[in-house]
Write a protein that holds these residues in place. Structure first.
Motif, PDB file in Angstrom:
ATOM      1  N   GLU A   1      -4.479  -2.801   8.694  1.00 35.98           N
ATOM      2  CA  GLU A   1      -4.937  -2.458   7.351  1.00 35.98           C
ATOM      3  C   GLU A   1      -4.587  -1.001   7.065  1.00 35.98           C
ATOM      4  O   GLU A   1      -4.334  -0.218   7.995  1.00 35.98           O
ATOM      5  CB  GLU A   1      -6.451  -2.668   7.220  1.00 35.98           C
ATOM      6  CG  GLU A   1      -7.263  -1.872   8.216  1.00 35.98           C
ATOM      7  CD  GLU A   1      -8.739  -2.191   8.138  1.00 35.98           C
ATOM      8  OE1 GLU A   1      -9.546  -1.317   8.494  1.00 35.98           O
ATOM      9  OE2 GLU A   1      -9.086  -3.303   7.704  1.00 35.98           O
ATOM     10  N   PRO A   2      -4.556  -0.624   5.814  1.00 36.97           N
ATOM     11  CA  PRO A   2      -4.196   0.760   5.480  1.00 36.97           C
ATOM     12  C   PRO A   2      -5.162   1.745   6.112  1.00 36.97           C
ATOM     13  O   PRO A   2      -6.368   1.496   6.186  1.00 36.97           O
ATOM     14  CB  PRO A   2      -4.304   0.792   3.949  1.00 36.97           C
ATOM     15  CG  PRO A   2      -4.121  -0.625   3.519  1.00 36.97           C
ATOM     16  CD  PRO A   2      -4.750  -1.459   4.604  1.00 36.97           C
ATOM     17  N   PRO A   3      -4.646   2.883   6.598  1.00 40.55           N
ATOM     18  CA  PRO A   3      -5.529   3.896   7.190  1.00 40.55           C
ATOM     19  C   PRO A   3      -6.402   4.541   6.124  1.00 40.55           C
ATOM     20  O   PRO A   3      -6.008   4.655   4.958  1.00 40.55           O
ATOM     21  CB  PRO A   3      -4.550   4.916   7.789  1.00 40.55           C
ATOM     22  CG  PRO A   3      -3.309   4.762   6.961  1.00 40.55           C
ATOM     23  CD  PRO A   3      -3.233   3.304   6.614  1.00 40.55           C
ATOM     24  N   GLU A   4      -7.583   4.949   6.522  1.00 39.04           N
ATOM     25  CA  GLU A   4      -8.460   5.647   5.590  1.00 39.04           C
ATOM     26  C   GLU A   4      -7.987   7.090   5.459  1.00 39.04           C
ATOM     27  O   GLU A   4      -7.826   7.796   6.446  1.00 39.04           O
ATOM     28  CB  GLU A   4      -9.907   5.626   6.094  1.00 39.04           C
ATOM     29  CG  GLU A   4     -10.888   6.340   5.175  1.00 39.04           C
ATOM     30  CD  GLU A   4     -12.298   6.347   5.715  1.00 39.04           C
ATOM     31  OE1 GLU A   4     -13.150   7.001   5.101  1.00 39.04           O
ATOM     32  OE2 GLU A   4     -12.535   5.707   6.766  1.00 39.04           O
ATOM     33  N   GLU A   5      -7.732   7.496   4.240  1.00 40.36           N
ATOM     34  CA  GLU A   5      -7.252   8.856   3.999  1.00 40.36           C
ATOM     35  C   GLU A   5      -8.284   9.633   3.185  1.00 40.36           C
ATOM     36  O   GLU A   5      -8.642   9.231   2.081  1.00 40.36           O
ATOM     37  CB  GLU A   5      -5.919   8.829   3.241  1.00 40.36           C
ATOM     38  CG  GLU A   5      -4.772   8.245   4.043  1.00 40.36           C
ATOM     39  CD  GLU A   5      -3.450   8.411   3.337  1.00 40.36           C
ATOM     40  OE1 GLU A   5      -2.557   9.066   3.894  1.00 40.36           O
ATOM     41  OE2 GLU A   5      -3.320   7.885   2.216  1.00 40.36           O
ATOM     42  N   ARG A   6      -8.717  10.728   3.748  1.00 40.79           N
ATOM     43  CA  ARG A   6      -9.672  11.578   3.056  1.00 40.79           C
ATOM     44  C   ARG A   6      -8.945  12.766   2.440  1.00 40.79           C
ATOM     45  O   ARG A   6      -7.891  13.173   2.910  1.00 40.79           O
ATOM     46  CB  ARG A   6     -10.750  12.065   4.028  1.00 40.79           C
ATOM     47  CG  ARG A   6     -11.581  10.932   4.627  1.00 40.79           C
ATOM     48  CD  ARG A   6     -12.623  11.472   5.579  1.00 40.79           C
ATOM     49  NE  ARG A   6     -13.442  10.402   6.142  1.00 40.79           N
ATOM     50  CZ  ARG A   6     -14.402  10.598   7.033  1.00 40.79           C
ATOM     51  NH1 ARG A   6     -14.660  11.828   7.476  1.00 40.79           N
ATOM     52  NH2 ARG A   6     -15.107   9.577   7.495  1.00 40.79           N
TER      53      ARG A   6
ATOM     54  N   ARG B   1      -1.018  16.410  -1.462  1.00 42.98           N
ATOM     55  CA  ARG B   1      -1.577  16.088  -0.144  1.00 42.98           C
ATOM     56  C   ARG B   1      -0.646  16.563   0.975  1.00 42.98           C
ATOM     57  O   ARG B   1      -1.076  17.209   1.936  1.00 42.98           O
ATOM     58  CB  ARG B   1      -1.799  14.575  -0.041  1.00 42.98           C
ATOM     59  CG  ARG B   1      -2.495  14.143   1.245  1.00 42.98           C
ATOM     60  CD  ARG B   1      -2.588  12.617   1.288  1.00 42.98           C
ATOM     61  NE  ARG B   1      -3.455  12.121   0.230  1.00 42.98           N
ATOM     62  CZ  ARG B   1      -4.765  11.977   0.355  1.00 42.98           C
ATOM     63  NH1 ARG B   1      -5.362  12.314   1.478  1.00 42.98           N
ATOM     64  NH2 ARG B   1      -5.475  11.504  -0.644  1.00 42.98           N
TER      65      ARG B   1
ATOM     66  N   ASN C   1      -8.671  13.213  -7.109  1.00 43.20           N
ATOM     67  CA  ASN C   1      -7.495  12.448  -6.712  1.00 43.20           C
ATOM     68  C   ASN C   1      -6.331  13.401  -6.517  1.00 43.20           C
ATOM     69  O   ASN C   1      -6.053  14.225  -7.384  1.00 43.20           O
ATOM     70  CB  ASN C   1      -7.149  11.408  -7.779  1.00 43.20           C
ATOM     71  CG  ASN C   1      -6.056  10.467  -7.327  1.00 43.20           C
ATOM     72  OD1 ASN C   1      -5.913  10.200  -6.145  1.00 43.20           O
ATOM     73  ND2 ASN C   1      -5.271   9.984  -8.266  1.00 43.20           N
TER      74      ASN C   1
ATOM     75  N   ARG D   1       0.912   3.945  -2.938  1.00 44.69           N
ATOM     76  CA  ARG D   1       0.463   5.282  -2.550  1.00 44.69           C
ATOM     77  C   ARG D   1       1.467   6.345  -2.973  1.00 44.69           C
ATOM     78  O   ARG D   1       1.093   7.450  -3.386  1.00 44.69           O
ATOM     79  CB  ARG D   1       0.269   5.320  -1.036  1.00 44.69           C
ATOM     80  CG  ARG D   1      -0.095   6.679  -0.446  1.00 44.69           C
ATOM     81  CD  ARG D   1      -0.278   6.539   1.057  1.00 44.69           C
ATOM     82  NE  ARG D   1      -0.580   7.805   1.707  1.00 44.69           N
ATOM     83  CZ  ARG D   1       0.331   8.656   2.171  1.00 44.69           C
ATOM     84  NH1 ARG D   1       1.631   8.367   2.044  1.00 44.69           N
ATOM     85  NH2 ARG D   1      -0.036   9.793   2.753  1.00 44.69           N
TER      86      ARG D   1
ATOM     87  N   TRP E   1       0.835  -1.203   0.000  1.00 43.11           N
ATOM     88  CA  TRP E   1       0.000   0.000   0.000  1.00 43.11           C
ATOM     89  C   TRP E   1       0.870   1.254   0.000  1.00 43.11           C
ATOM     90  O   TRP E   1       0.619   2.199  -0.768  1.00 43.11           O
ATOM     91  CB  TRP E   1      -0.902  -0.001   1.237  1.00 43.11           C
ATOM     92  CG  TRP E   1      -1.536   1.329   1.518  1.00 43.11           C
ATOM     93  CD1 TRP E   1      -2.642   1.858   0.920  1.00 43.11           C
ATOM     94  CD2 TRP E   1      -1.093   2.319   2.471  1.00 43.11           C
ATOM     95  NE1 TRP E   1      -2.916   3.103   1.429  1.00 43.11           N
ATOM     96  CE2 TRP E   1      -1.984   3.410   2.378  1.00 43.11           C
ATOM     97  CE3 TRP E   1      -0.043   2.370   3.376  1.00 43.11           C
ATOM     98  CZ2 TRP E   1      -1.840   4.548   3.181  1.00 43.11           C
ATOM     99  CZ3 TRP E   1       0.099   3.507   4.169  1.00 43.11           C
ATOM    100  CH2 TRP E   1      -0.788   4.572   4.060  1.00 43.11           C
TER     101      TRP E   1
END
Length: 381
Positions: free
Chosen positions: A69-74, A96, A90, A17, A13
């Motif tokens: 698990e991968p963190p949720e990124e908003r 970011r 995106n 990423r 991930w």
């Protein structure tokens, strides 16, 4: 050598990423590709040293590699860029991280303003997207709307406007890289600027990879975002269908080059439309690029003609920048990258003993031994 019991899924991930292929990260870590593949498949475990380097090269905290698990990124800000009528939706890692860096400094400056018992800024969010005339009048009131008061050269005008916008309370940041990392470049293909609204510490960020000519337009566009209280990332495309972007583009265009005066001054009888640019540029005290954009908006030229001209301007700017020997000093860049207003506040707090020098270095990038010299030479204390 001790193994790091990282989650193989998180390795994959983190690499994806960051936008790296297996070969890319293997090259950065100086290990064989099959070793990286073995790590990601869970067939082998990297050493602690290798895992730490993996995290550093993919720009994530080391601890992330041990999550289940991968963190949720908003998305850290609303995405107002569009392709046609559809949001792009995106953000690159560079964009970011740039937003997060700006937000962190905004948070500090907001706390600083509160500690100083400063009043809220009454102009942030004072306008409505439904009332263009009022918003334009407010922009002129804040910045000065008389053409005769503008410096003759657009780059001087840009600096003047930045100074005025900081004087009324905003932090204006301009950078072409992520923070101080000269290997992580920002792209104008992705965004031109963003705005983060706040009652005490509103932020305007300008992508300095863009030409100075375009940065002038971006500055006013992002100020319009603050006036209507709408944070977001902008691409400034003349064909952007987002209603907020349409409004902010219109404010910037009308403030810099008023429609009525522009229409009267444009000479339609000239065979080569470019012959309009020098005189109108001098008349409005803006760049030829801004005049070309206004010509597109009034359908005096078509899309192809405009974008051909813009690419020529950008190519010439990049060539000039490449050919120039040297450039501004690192300390001069501090005022640009993090805002002179922020740099002054941080230096004041550190030199007065109210904050640690290492914290000041984190915020504005000036080493403790050099902070006093920075304040004297750059801030003119």
């Amino acid at each position: 050598m001790a193994e790091a019991f990282v989650n193989p899924q998180l390795l994959s991930w983190a690499r994806q990423r960051a936008g790296f292929a297996v070969a890319d990260i293997a090259s950065k870590l100086k290990v064989p590709e099959d070793k990286v593949e073995a790590w990601e498949l869970g067939l082998q475990k990297p050493s602690f040293s290798a895992a730490q380097k993996f995290a550093a090269k993919t720009y994530i905290p080391f601890g992330f590699l041990f999550l289940d698990e991968p963190p949720e990124e908003r998305l850290p800000l609303p995405d107002l860029r569009t392709v046609g009528d559809n949001p792009i939706g995106n953000y690159s890692l560079e964009l970011r991280d740039t937003i997060l860096i700006a937000s962190e400094r905004q948070d500090w400056y907001r706390d600083y303003c509160l500690s100083e018992d400063r009043d809220k800024l009454d102009w942030v969010g004072c306008c409505s997207i439904e009332n263009f005339a009022s918003a334009l009048a407010t922009t002129k009131e804040l910045l000065g709307g008389h053409l005769s008061e503008r410096p003759k050269q657009f780059d001087q005008y840009l600096r003047q406007l930045i100074s005025r916008i900081e004087d009324i309370g905003a932090l204006v940041m301009r950078n072409s890289v992520v923070g101080n990392s000269t290997t992580r470049h920002l792209s104008t293909d992705e965004f031109r600027g963003f705005a983060i609204t706040d009652d005490y510490a509103p932020v305007i960020f300008i992508n300095a990879t863009d030409t100075p000519q375009a940065q002038l337009f971006t500055l006013i566009h992002e100020l319009a975002h603050l006036l209507v209280g709408e944070s977001g990332v902008s691409d400034l495309n003349p064909k952007n269908g987002n209603r907020i972007e349409i409004f902010c583009n219109r404010i910037a265009a009308e403030f810099l080059v008023p429609t009525g005066e522009f229409q009267r001054a444009w000479q339609h009888e000239i065979t080569d439309w470019r012959r309009n640019l020098p005189d109108l540029s001098l008349h409005f005290h803006v760049s030829q690029w801004v005049i070309a954009r206004r010509a597109l908006e009034h359908a005096y030229i078509d899309d192809k003609t405009y974008w051909t001209f813009y690419r020529e301007v950008l190519t010439a700017f990049n060539k000039k920048k490449k050919d120039q020997a040297g450039g501004p000093s690192y300390y001069q860049l501090i005022n640009t990258r993090y805002s002179r207003k922020l740099a002054s506040a941080v230096a004041s707090e550190a030199l007065s003993g109210r904050m640690l020098f290492r914290d000041a270095q984190h915020l504005i990038g000036v080493k403790p031994d050099n902070l006093k010299s920075f304040a004297e030479k750059v801030l003119n204390w």
